[in-house]
Scaffold this motif. Structure first.
Motif, PDB file in Angstrom:
ATOM      1  N   PHE A  37      22.703 -18.091 -15.213  1.00 26.98           N
ATOM      2  CA  PHE A  37      22.726 -17.322 -16.436  1.00 26.98           C
ATOM      3  C   PHE A  37      22.649 -18.104 -17.677  1.00 26.98           C
ATOM      4  CE2 PHE A  37      24.828 -14.534 -13.257  1.00 26.98           C
ATOM      5  CZ  PHE A  37      24.314 -13.263 -13.444  1.00 26.98           C
ATOM      6  N   PHE A  38      23.026 -19.473 -17.741  1.00 30.36           N
ATOM      7  CA  PHE A  38      22.804 -20.219 -18.637  1.00 30.36           C
ATOM      8  C   PHE A  38      21.355 -20.448 -19.273  1.00 30.36           C
ATOM      9  CE2 PHE A  38      26.686 -23.374 -18.025  1.00 30.36           C
ATOM     10  CZ  PHE A  38      27.474 -21.931 -18.085  1.00 30.36           C
ATOM     11  N   LEU A  39      20.455 -20.331 -18.332  1.00 34.87           N
ATOM     12  CA  LEU A  39      18.912 -20.441 -18.488  1.00 34.87           C
ATOM     13  C   LEU A  39      18.319 -19.498 -19.261  1.00 34.87           C
ATOM     14  CD1 LEU A  39      17.825 -21.439 -14.815  1.00 34.87           C
ATOM     15  CD2 LEU A  39      18.633 -22.930 -16.721  1.00 34.87           C
ATOM     16  N   ILE A  40      18.997 -18.433 -19.491  1.00 36.70           N
ATOM     17  CA  ILE A  40      18.497 -17.149 -20.423  1.00 36.70           C
ATOM     18  C   ILE A  40      19.121 -17.127 -21.558  1.00 36.70           C
ATOM     19  CG2 ILE A  40      17.199 -15.888 -18.372  1.00 36.70           C
ATOM     20  CD1 ILE A  40      19.740 -13.931 -18.544  1.00 36.70           C
ATOM     21  N   CYS A  41      20.102 -18.061 -21.971  1.00 40.82           N
ATOM     22  CA  CYS A  41      20.770 -18.060 -23.373  1.00 40.82           C
ATOM     23  C   CYS A  41      19.810 -18.366 -24.591  1.00 40.82           C
ATOM     24  CB  CYS A  41      21.906 -19.275 -23.511  1.00 40.82           C
ATOM     25  SG  CYS A  41      23.348 -19.011 -22.294  1.00 40.82           S
ATOM     26  N   PRO A  42      20.091 -17.571 -25.559  1.00 44.21           N
ATOM     27  CA  PRO A  42      19.324 -17.682 -26.799  1.00 44.21           C
ATOM     28  C   PRO A  42      19.429 -19.046 -27.265  1.00 44.21           C
ATOM     29  CG  PRO A  42      21.205 -16.204 -27.257  1.00 44.21           C
ATOM     30  CD  PRO A  42      21.353 -16.585 -25.653  1.00 44.21           C
ATOM     31  N   ASP A  43      18.525 -19.411 -28.618  1.00 43.62           N
ATOM     32  CA  ASP A  43      18.555 -20.726 -29.020  1.00 43.62           C
ATOM     33  C   ASP A  43      19.902 -20.990 -29.813  1.00 43.62           C
ATOM     34  OD1 ASP A  43      16.038 -20.997 -28.187  1.00 43.62           O
ATOM     35  OD2 ASP A  43      15.122 -20.588 -30.190  1.00 43.62           O
ATOM     36  N   PHE A  44      20.673 -20.232 -30.491  1.00 43.53           N
ATOM     37  CA  PHE A  44      21.690 -20.442 -31.180  1.00 43.53           C
ATOM     38  C   PHE A  44      22.898 -21.050 -30.208  1.00 43.53           C
ATOM     39  CE2 PHE A  44      22.235 -15.883 -30.416  1.00 43.53           C
ATOM     40  CZ  PHE A  44      23.370 -15.864 -29.907  1.00 43.53           C
ATOM     41  N   ILE A  45      22.729 -20.750 -28.856  1.00 43.85           N
ATOM     42  CA  ILE A  45      23.600 -21.779 -27.921  1.00 43.85           C
ATOM     43  C   ILE A  45      22.644 -22.379 -26.715  1.00 43.85           C
ATOM     44  CG2 ILE A  45      25.654 -20.327 -28.060  1.00 43.85           C
ATOM     45  CD1 ILE A  45      24.908 -18.597 -25.788  1.00 43.85           C
ATOM     46  N   LEU A  46      21.797 -23.178 -27.372  1.00 45.22           N
ATOM     47  CA  LEU A  46      20.866 -23.739 -26.585  1.00 45.22           C
ATOM     48  C   LEU A  46      21.437 -24.872 -25.810  1.00 45.22           C
ATOM     49  CD1 LEU A  46      17.904 -26.420 -28.275  1.00 45.22           C
ATOM     50  CD2 LEU A  46      20.391 -25.499 -29.290  1.00 45.22           C
ATOM     51  N   GLU A  47      22.486 -25.509 -25.943  1.00 45.47           N
ATOM     52  CA  GLU A  47      23.166 -26.307 -25.063  1.00 45.47           C
ATOM     53  C   GLU A  47      23.475 -25.597 -23.820  1.00 45.47           C
ATOM     54  OE1 GLU A  47      24.153 -27.348 -29.521  1.00 45.47           O
ATOM     55  OE2 GLU A  47      24.273 -25.498 -28.212  1.00 45.47           O
ATOM     56  N   PHE A  48      23.834 -24.357 -23.827  1.00 42.85           N
ATOM     57  CA  PHE A  48      23.861 -24.002 -22.442  1.00 42.85           C
ATOM     58  C   PHE A  48      22.770 -23.816 -21.619  1.00 42.85           C
ATOM     59  CE2 PHE A  48      27.559 -22.291 -24.176  1.00 42.85           C
ATOM     60  CZ  PHE A  48      28.535 -21.776 -23.461  1.00 42.85           C
ATOM     61  N   ARG A  49      21.508 -23.780 -22.245  1.00 37.61           N
ATOM     62  CA  ARG A  49      20.146 -23.832 -21.473  1.00 37.61           C
ATOM     63  C   ARG A  49      19.915 -25.401 -21.420  1.00 37.61           C
ATOM     64  NH1 ARG A  49      17.038 -21.023 -25.681  1.00 37.61           N
ATOM     65  NH2 ARG A  49      15.642 -22.856 -25.619  1.00 37.61           N
ATOM     66  N   TRP A  50      20.356 -26.305 -21.893  1.00 42.71           N
ATOM     67  CA  TRP A  50      20.160 -27.705 -21.714  1.00 42.71           C
ATOM     68  C   TRP A  50      21.105 -28.094 -20.435  1.00 42.71           C
ATOM     69  CZ3 TRP A  50      20.660 -29.847 -27.240  1.00 42.71           C
ATOM     70  CH2 TRP A  50      19.495 -29.809 -27.633  1.00 42.71           C
ATOM     71  N   VAL A  51      22.359 -27.459 -20.339  1.00 38.61           N
ATOM     72  CA  VAL A  51      23.381 -28.058 -19.300  1.00 38.61           C
ATOM     73  C   VAL A  51      22.675 -27.101 -17.820  1.00 38.61           C
ATOM     74  CG1 VAL A  51      25.568 -27.613 -18.354  1.00 38.61           C
ATOM     75  CG2 VAL A  51      25.178 -28.386 -20.666  1.00 38.61           C
ATOM     76  N   GLY A  52      22.128 -26.062 -18.257  1.00 40.84           N
ATOM     77  CA  GLY A  52      21.709 -25.128 -16.879  1.00 40.84           C
ATOM     78  C   GLY A  52      20.400 -25.810 -16.385  1.00 40.84           C
ATOM     79  N   ALA A  53      19.693 -26.401 -17.307  1.00 38.19           N
ATOM     80  CA  ALA A  53      18.434 -26.837 -16.792  1.00 38.19           C
ATOM     81  C   ALA A  53      18.695 -28.014 -15.994  1.00 38.19           C
ATOM     82  CB  ALA A  53      17.304 -26.966 -18.018  1.00 38.19           C
ATOM     83  N   PHE A  54      19.451 -29.077 -16.507  1.00 36.98           N
ATOM     84  CA  PHE A  54      19.884 -30.307 -16.140  1.00 36.98           C
ATOM     85  C   PHE A  54      20.520 -30.211 -14.617  1.00 36.98           C
ATOM     86  CE2 PHE A  54      22.982 -33.776 -15.529  1.00 36.98           C
ATOM     87  CZ  PHE A  54      22.020 -34.729 -15.580  1.00 36.98           C
TER      88      PHE A  54
END
Length: 225
Positions: free
Chosen positions: A57-74
């Motif tokens: 679910f981190f991969l679909i987080c919006p830009d204002f919490i993009l750290e979640f996307r980075w951690v999820g992608a990593f």
């Protein structure tokens, strides 16, 4: 799927005790992985559950919490690399890695900064620009969610003279309830917000970043579908 199948090897966290020896095309490191301590193998199964359920679910987080996307992608990239090293699944892993790379983009606060934003690939130079310390609250919240997920999904005992024990708390019924009552509403809201944000910002970007954001928008649309 692993929890829905109600398979005893996944429920008991013992799947990797058989997986490396029974997969179709073992990789060069599969034999060594098969020799790992049972506790490490069970901990690896637990990590797989974490990456494939809450981290997804981190991969679909919006830009204002993009750290979640980075951690999820990593974390997804780490999982795919380990799968590649231990087994041959053709281009499946490459496709997942390609999608994750589109999530590794530099941060921005809005349309005014979109013209100078650039795509960051996972290189040493790119990773140095991540600047996790610029928004410590988001980073702390992200790892807090990971810690809470692990604590709620698993029970671990590493004290005493006995061998370390880790057990899965979730069962099929509990998983279905969590997905329906919690994960699904949050995912729908996150995808909706992320889709609106991506569609709004895509018109204010330079050509290079527009391609990356377009990929992200496609992922959101597919998720909604």
């Amino acid at each position: 799927v692993k929890l829905q199948a109600d398979c005893p090897t996944w429920n008991n966290l013992t799947a990797l005790e058989y997986h490396f020896a029974t997969q179709c095309l073992p990789g060069p490191l599969a034999w060594y992985a098969h020799q790992m301590h049972p506790f490490l193998l069970r901990l690896s199964v637990a990590a797989t559950f974490i990456i494939e359920i809450p981290v997804a679910f981190f991969l679909i987080c919006p830009d204002f919490i993009l750290e979640f996307r980075w951690v999820g992608a990593f974390l997804q990239l780490c999982l795919q690399v380990l799968i590649i090293l231990s087994g041959n699944y053709n281009f499946f892993n490459a496709l997942t890695i390609a999608l994750c790379l589109t999530l590794l983009s530099s941060e921005g606060a809005g349309p005014s900064s979109m013209g100078t934003r650039e795509v960051l690939l996972p290189t040493a130079k790119g990773l140095s620009k991540y600047r996790f310390t610029k928004r410590p609250l988001n980073v702390s919240l992200c790892f807090g969610v990971l810690a809470w997920s692990f604590a709620s999904m698993f029970k671990m005992n590493i004290s005493g003279k006995e061998q370390p024990i880790i057990e899965l708390i979730w069962d099929k019924a509990f998983c279905e309830r969590i997905v329906i009552e919690t994960c699904l509403p949050i995912a729908i809201l996150a995808v909706f917000v992320s889709t609106i944000w991506s569609g709004r910002c895509i018109f204010h970007m330079n050509k290079t970043f527009r391609i990356s954001k377009a990929f992200h928008l496609v992922i959101c649309i597919v998720s909604i579908g």
